[in-house]
Design an enzyme around this catalytic site. Structure first.
Site, PDB file in Angstrom:
ATOM      1  CG  ASP A   1     -32.914  30.434 -18.625  1.00  0.00           C
ATOM      2  OD1 ASP A   1     -32.276  29.278 -18.470  1.00  0.00           O
ATOM      3  OD2 ASP A   1     -33.551  31.093 -17.871  1.00  0.00           O
TER       4      ASP A   1
ATOM      5  CG  HIS B   1     -31.940  38.711 -14.681  1.00  0.00           C
ATOM      6  ND1 HIS B   1     -31.507  39.237 -13.381  1.00  0.00           N
ATOM      7  CD2 HIS B   1     -31.739  37.473 -14.518  1.00  0.00           C
ATOM      8  CE1 HIS B   1     -31.143  38.138 -12.549  1.00  0.00           C
ATOM      9  NE2 HIS B   1     -31.143  37.147 -13.484  1.00  0.00           N
TER      10      HIS B   1
HETATM   11  C1  LIG Z   1     -36.841  37.382 -15.458  1.00  0.00           C
HETATM   12  C2  LIG Z   1     -38.227  38.161 -15.199  1.00  0.00           C
HETATM   13  C3  LIG Z   1     -39.073  37.684 -14.344  1.00  0.00           C
HETATM   14  C4  LIG Z   1     -37.612  39.501 -14.452  1.00  0.00           C
HETATM   15  O1  LIG Z   1     -39.062  40.300 -14.411  1.00  0.00           O
HETATM   16  P1  LIG Z   1     -39.197  41.702 -13.363  1.00  0.00           P
HETATM   17  O2  LIG Z   1     -37.736  42.462 -13.275  1.00  0.00           O
HETATM   18  O3  LIG Z   1     -40.007  41.106 -12.332  1.00  0.00           O
HETATM   19  O4  LIG Z   1     -39.869  42.768 -14.596  1.00  0.00           O
HETATM   20  P2  LIG Z   1     -41.196  42.505 -15.044  1.00  0.00           P
HETATM   21  O5  LIG Z   1     -41.697  41.021 -15.264  1.00  0.00           O
HETATM   22  O6  LIG Z   1     -42.138  43.121 -13.994  1.00  0.00           O
HETATM   23  O7  LIG Z   1     -41.257  43.237 -16.224  1.00  0.00           O
HETATM   24  C5  LIG Z   1     -41.153  44.391 -16.457  1.00  0.00           C
HETATM   25  C6  LIG Z   1     -41.552  45.109 -17.750  1.00  0.00           C
HETATM   26  O8  LIG Z   1     -40.853  44.523 -18.821  1.00  0.00           O
HETATM   27  C7  LIG Z   1     -41.530  43.461 -19.378  1.00  0.00           C
HETATM   28  N1  LIG Z   1     -40.935  42.222 -19.932  1.00  0.00           N
HETATM   29  C8  LIG Z   1     -40.001  41.818 -18.784  1.00  0.00           C
HETATM   30  N2  LIG Z   1     -39.480  40.569 -19.442  1.00  0.00           N
HETATM   31  C9  LIG Z   1     -39.973  40.346 -20.674  1.00  0.00           C
HETATM   32  C10 LIG Z   1     -39.843  39.453 -21.727  1.00  0.00           C
HETATM   33  N3  LIG Z   1     -39.003  38.372 -21.375  1.00  0.00           N
HETATM   34  N4  LIG Z   1     -40.702  39.524 -22.662  1.00  0.00           N
HETATM   35  C11 LIG Z   1     -41.350  40.580 -22.881  1.00  0.00           C
HETATM   36  N5  LIG Z   1     -41.730  41.610 -21.934  1.00  0.00           N
HETATM   37  C12 LIG Z   1     -40.717  41.510 -20.826  1.00  0.00           C
HETATM   38  C13 LIG Z   1     -42.758  43.311 -18.676  1.00  0.00           C
HETATM   39  O9  LIG Z   1     -43.903  42.899 -19.305  1.00  0.00           O
HETATM   40  C14 LIG Z   1     -43.023  44.676 -17.888  1.00  0.00           C
HETATM   41  O10 LIG Z   1     -43.566  45.542 -18.853  1.00  0.00           O
HETATM   42  P3  LIG Z   1     -44.860  46.511 -18.386  1.00  0.00           P
HETATM   43  O11 LIG Z   1     -43.958  47.297 -17.450  1.00  0.00           O
HETATM   44  O12 LIG Z   1     -45.155  47.069 -19.809  1.00  0.00           O
HETATM   45  O13 LIG Z   1     -45.765  45.660 -17.788  1.00  0.00           O
HETATM   46  C15 LIG Z   1     -38.933  38.794 -16.510  1.00  0.00           C
HETATM   47  O14 LIG Z   1     -38.007  39.652 -17.352  1.00  0.00           O
HETATM   48  C16 LIG Z   1     -39.280  37.719 -17.565  1.00  0.00           C
HETATM   49  O15 LIG Z   1     -40.393  37.085 -17.134  1.00  0.00           O
HETATM   50  N6  LIG Z   1     -38.484  37.110 -18.334  1.00  0.00           N
HETATM   51  C17 LIG Z   1     -38.833  35.980 -19.044  1.00  0.00           C
HETATM   52  C18 LIG Z   1     -38.577  34.654 -18.391  1.00  0.00           C
HETATM   53  C19 LIG Z   1     -37.045  34.233 -18.304  1.00  0.00           C
HETATM   54  O16 LIG Z   1     -36.510  34.453 -19.162  1.00  0.00           O
HETATM   55  N7  LIG Z   1     -36.801  33.796 -17.037  1.00  0.00           N
HETATM   56  C20 LIG Z   1     -35.357  33.366 -16.673  1.00  0.00           C
HETATM   57  C21 LIG Z   1     -34.766  34.531 -15.896  1.00  0.00           C
HETATM   58  S1  LIG Z   1     -32.959  34.199 -15.637  1.00  0.00           S
END
Ligand SMILES: CC(C)(COP(=O)(O)OP(=O)(O)OC[C@H]1O[C@@H](n2cnc3c(N)ncnc32)[C@H](O)[C@@H]1OP(=O)(O)O)[C@@H](O)C(=O)NCCC(=O)NCCS
Length: 381
Positions: A318, A267
């Site tokens: 989710d 998140h």
């Molecule tokens: C929600 C989300 C976009 C938040 O992202 P964020 O805070 O911007 O964090 P990032 O996407 O930059 O991720 C940070 C690190 O964790 C990893 N990571 C984050 N969520 C992950 C996931 N669901 N699965 C695998 N790795 C994940 C990223 O790959 C990244 O790794 P790195 O530093 O080695 O590149 C992200 O966690 C995600 O894409 N989750 C899956 C989609 C989801 O469930 N969305 C609904 C949100 S309520």
């Protein structure tokens, strides 16, 4: 002074992380403590004691309703269920294989033609528009699902709440009490989440003083993406692909090794348990027990265990809503429209708040392109 302006304009926060872009009294997320409040009321209290209609009132008016106020809101919602005839007829012309989020977005945009109050941005008129939208979202989603199956829409029942009515209109029979209760709680949990991507989108559009239908149409587009509301459907597809609890460990490890994202985990704000996941985990488990098969709950719990161990990532809203809806027999591609049936309450609350104290939202971009590029006439390039 000019210098201060300049430096503020060039400090980039990728993804606007940590940027405070609005003052709001609607909801607050404490990502460190894993707390969520709507207008000061704790989500755990709302999830265990309230109803979705009560939460709608809370978000719009800033306090819990008295009984007479709640009854009035329910009457107003029931009186707004009916869609303009031509909108209902349009569904038959949508391609049967269209994504329901796309048809919902298109239907909401079209609905504005029939709302003579849409350009009146006063609080009184906007509240009436918000009531109509909140009432008509579930009617439209159910009608879209039936139209693509070649079935006629089912008229909502005036005495039923939004959650029960939606299941009734979807399936054509009165829902099981527990299923209706679970959906009601899910709607409460997804109603608002501060400046998430779709709510921010809605506020950006409201900031131009565009009508509420434009704000909500734009918000629907933002919600449809897999990194936002689209994640719940993706979770269920993943579980189906994995197939069994025994396959979870190797599948997830393999996917992580390939740098794939596992939907439903991680998140942007929470650094500890997402309080919404606490309730959906409980409901998914109970749903499985009642339906006599906890396979989908067990699989999600196993994914949770592996994700925590391998990546330190926790489930978000989710992760467990997917298996919960699946066990209720809801089609996979309706999970995100159900999110919208809930989030329309938060979007409209934020739009009302934006209209009430508006400033055009217009950030700056850090320019990283070239400068002083000579204009070369087309024949000389
Ligand atoms: C929600 C989300 C976009 C938040 O992202 P964020 O805070 O911007 O964090 P990032 O996407 O930059 O991720 C940070 C690190 O964790 C990893 N990571 C984050 N969520 C992950 C996931 N669901 N699965 C695998 N790795 C994940 C990223 O790959 C990244 O790794 P790195 O530093 O080695 O590149 C992200 O966690 C995600 O894409 N989750 C899956 C989609 C989801 O469930 N969305 C609904 C949100 S309520």
């Amino acid at each position: 002074m000019e210098k201060a302006k300049e430096s503020a304009a060039t400090a980039v926060s990728t993804g606007l992380r940590g940027v405070v872009a609005a003052s709001s009294s609607i909801g607050d997320v404490n990502g460190e403590k894993g707390e969520l409040i709507y207008q000061g009321v704790d989500i755990h209290d709302l999830a265990t004691k309230s109803t979705f209609e009560e939460v709608v009132f809370l978000l719009w008016h800033g306090r819990l309703p008295k009984r007479t106020e709640l009854d009035e809101l329910k009457r107003n919602i029931a009186a707004s269920y009916e869609l303009p005839g031509w909108v209902a007829a349009v569904f038959k012309h949508f391609p049967a294989d269209a994504e329901p989020m796309d048809t919902l977005r298109t239907a909401i945009s079209a609905l504005s033609f029939s709302d003579k109050e849409s350009r009146d941005l006063s609080r009184a008129a906007s509240l009436r528009v918000a009531t109509r939208l909140t009432a008509q979202f579930p009617v439209i989603v159910a009608a879209i699902d039936r139209a693509r199956k070649g079935l006629d829409p089912i008229k909502p029942k005036a005495g039923l709440g939004i959650a029960s009515n939606f299941l009734y209109m979807l399936n054509g029979e009165m829902p099981d009490d527990f299923d209706a209760h679970v959906l009601d709680v899910a709607l409460i949990l997804q109603a608002d989440h501060e400046l998430n991507a779709s709510t921010f989108t809605a506020r950006v559009v409201a900031g131009t003083l565009a009508d509420m239908y434009s704000c909500v149409t734009a918000a629907l587009g933002a919600l449809s993406g897999p990194l936002h509301g689209g994640a719940n459907t993706a979770v269920m597809k993943l579980l189906i692909e994995i197939g069994s609890v025994d396959n979870v460990e190797s599948y997830i490890k393999d996917a992580l090794a390939k740098k794939q994202k596992i939907m439903g985990f991680g998140h942007a704000v929470y650094r500890t348990e997402d309080p919404r996941a606490t309730h959906l985990r409980r409901l998914s488990k109970e749903m499985g027990q009642r339906k006599g098969d906890t396979k989908w709950y067990d699989m999600t719990a196993k994914v949770e265990e592996v994700m925590k161990r391998e990546k330190g990532l926790l489930p978000n809203v989710d992760a467990y809503s997917a298996s919960t809806y699946y066990m209720m027999g809801i089609p996979l591609d309706l999970y995100t429209p159900i999110f919208a049936i809930s989030r329309i309450s938060g979007w409209t609350a934020h739009i009302l708040e934006q209209y009430a104290d508006n400033k055009l939202i217009r950030p700056r971009a850090e320019y990283v392109g070239p400068r002083n590029v000579p204009y070369v006439p087309i024949d000389e390039r």
